[in-house]
Design an enzyme around this catalytic site. Structure first.
Site, mmCIF file in Angstrom:
data_model
loop_
_atom_site.group_PDB
_atom_site.id
_atom_site.type_symbol
_atom_site.label_atom_id
_atom_site.label_comp_id
_atom_site.label_asym_id
_atom_site.label_seq_id
_atom_site.Cartn_x
_atom_site.Cartn_y
_atom_site.Cartn_z
ATOM 1 N N CYS A 111 13.467 11.151 6.787
ATOM 2 C CA CYS A 111 13.536 10.775 8.199
ATOM 3 C C CYS A 111 14.951 10.979 8.717
ATOM 4 C CB CYS A 111 13.122 9.320 8.362
ATOM 5 S SG CYS A 111 14.062 8.234 7.288
ATOM 6 N N LYS B 49 0.856 -1.187 0.000
ATOM 7 C CA LYS B 49 0.000 0.000 0.000
ATOM 8 C C LYS B 49 0.893 1.238 0.000
ATOM 9 C CE LYS B 49 -1.425 2.921 2.636
ATOM 10 N NZ LYS B 49 -1.325 4.061 1.706
#
Ligand code: NAP
Length: 498
Positions: free
Chosen positions: A301, A191
């Site tokens: 990140c 996904k």
């Protein structure tokens, strides 16, 4: 009449977009959503629609898991070499279409083309690395310490996995999960993030072309992430959840995954400290700071979130860094001069600005930048802030934008305290010429990774991951495939007993 450059670019974009599948990939076929719903994917530098995709719902997710479950047994029995060859072919195909993947990422995510090309190289490398690792999942056979039995230890694929990826590195975040899962013999439901699903759609088509059997990889792009994947996480046939995204969503998914005690890998948020000691090579530190801050517009990140600089070099480092930041051109990623693209959406740009305004009102100074760029798209000025007080929100939260707050320290002890003063623990950067101090920092800093005199350390051959609330598990390196394997022990009676 000769076409203008922008028309040619437009044509090229249209031709590329026409090759991207727009359906859901389930059991080897691209199909519409059961509900018939679709959604638009937009270009963040213009706000215009690039492509309209099928919008998966819970029914499609269930069909995708059915396909993954149906394919699992045979896939697990497929020869490791064959799985490796599929990955190798995928590596060759992505490399041959590097310009397509780079342009597609620039279009849907906004990053400058040069950076998108870098991501293609990085993302493809996971395919090559795990093509080589696929044949190296060894078990062992040994005599028990008392000599009375034999111990057979085997590695087996964990089974069907749900892979959820973020929008910031559309190719690499997918290949970092898909490649080890393929190498280990797991089937998958992927996904992607609804803001940047196009690269995953095209990549899935490449995996089909590379020979991946139907049902091994299923792709369900959706605008309703929670509702669509919720039932899958509760389905006892699902054996693993691998998630990359924010700590906030990761915490919720971990809680959901506890019901079936799912295997989980969690690559979550970061708040990387960037430490510059008084003996650092300042040229290298400024170069490293530019890379650690501006890569992906700061939407990484691993982005340096707090610059912690020794007070004796803070003035010089700050002004040199600000000068470089000021010279960066913002613009659409497809323009050759662009060094800094737009942020992903209006919400992200507004959040970055709110953090900057909060710091300014708490007493910080903007040496350069400090506000959004007027006009189309979600651009923010490359910004350097000095005199940021310790309690400012910008030091505690992920900025996810081209903004660098600088704070100072006097002693090594203070630097370590400031660096570790966060719930996150993904990566830290340390600039010093003193090797012992560099190694000491490796021991004292509470992070899963550290860059020593280096501003970018991502590498398919290295274990990527964090500690504290930055996550669980590792991706890449020798460790990456282990996330998709479980260890089975078979105890065998003494073969000399009878
Ligand atoms: P996010 O909002 O947490 O979303 C990540 C993914 O989770 C997306 O695919 C999202 O789908 C999906 N999602 C959201 N809510 C969900 C739910 N309730 N159930 C299931 N799936 C759900 O993060 P993001 O904004 O995309 O990415 C930025 C974050 O990722 C930052 O915090 C960054 O530090 C982190 N990140 C970490 C790493 C690492 O390796 N540690 C690498 C890259 C990024 P939709 O987007 O379609 O809603």
């Amino acid at each position: 009449m000769a076409a203008s450059t922008s028309t040619i670019t437009g044509q090229r974009e249209a031709e590329l977009l026409a090759t991207v599948p727009t359906g859901l990939l389930i059991a080897g076929s691209w199909r519409a959503a059961a509900s018939g719903k679709t959604f638009d994917v937009e270009d963040p530098s213009t706000g215009k629609t690039l492509l309209t995709l099928a919008d998966a719902g819970a029914e499609d997710a269930a069909a995708a898991l059915d396909a993954a479950v149906a394919a699992q047994q045979e896939w697990a029995r497929t020869a490791p070499r064959e799985r490796g060859e599929i990955l190798r072919r995928a590596f060759e195909l992505v490399t041959a279409r590097a310009e397509d993947f780079a342009l597609l990422m620039t279009l849907e995510m906004g990053k400058p083309l040069t950076e998108a090309r870098g991501e293609v190289t990085y993302g493809a490398e996971f395919l090559r690395w795990f093509s080589e690792e696929s044949v190296r999942s060894f078990g062992r056979y040994s005599m028990s310490p008392d000599g009375k039995s034999r111990l057979l230890v085997n590695k087996k694929p964990v089974g069907p996995c749900l892979l959820i990826t973020p929008w910031n590195f559309p190719l690499a975040m997918a290949t970092r999960k898909i490649a080890p899962a393929v190498a280990a013999g797991c089937t998958m439901v992927l996904k992607p993030a609804n803001l940047t699903p196009l690269t995953s759609q095209l990549f899935a088509a490449v995996m089909q072309e590379a020979g991946l059997p139907d049902g091994v990889l299923n792709v369900i792009s959706t605008t309703t992430a929670g509702d669509t994947t919720g039932n899958l996480i509760q389905d006892p046939r699902l054996r693993k959840l691998s998630f990359t995204g924010s700590t906030e969503v990761g915490r919720r998914l971990l809680s959901d995954a506890s019901k079936n005690v799912l295997r989980t890998s969690m690559e979550l948020g970061g708040n990387a400290p960037f430490l510059v000691f008084e003996d650092a090579d300042l040229d290298a530190a400024v170069e490293g700071a530019m890379a650690a801050k501006l890569r992906n517009m700061g939407e990484a990140c691993t982005a340096a979130n707090r610059f912690i600089v020794h007070e004796s070099v803070a003035q010089e480092f700050g002004s040199r860094f600000a000068e470089r930041m000021k010279a960066m051109t913002t613009g659409r990623g497809t323009e050759p001069d662009t060094k800094v693209g737009p942020l992903i959406d209006a919400k992200s740009r507004d959040k970055v600005d709110a953090l900057v305004q909060d710091a300014l009102s708490a007493g910080a100074t903007a040496v350069t930048g400090g506000s959004p760029v007027d006009g189309d798209g979600y651009f923010y000025q490359p910004t350097v802030l000095t005199g940021v007080p310790e309690g400012a929100r910008i030091l505690a939260e992920e900025i996810f934008g081209p903004v660098a707050p600088i704070v100072t320290f006097a002693t090594e002890e203070e630097a370590v305290r400031l660096a570790n003063n966060t719930e996150y623990g993904l990566v830290a950067y340390v600039f010093t010429k003193d090797l012992n101090r560099g190694l000491r920092m490796g021991e004292k800093l509470e992070t899963g990774m550290m860059g020593l005199n280096a501003g970018v350390i991502s590498n398919a051959a290295a274990p990527f991951g964090g500690v504290k609330q930055s996550g669980l598990g590792r991706e890449g390196g020798l460790e990456g495939i282990e996330e998709y394997l479980y260890t089975q022990y078979i105890g065998i009676a003494d073969p000399y007993a009878s």
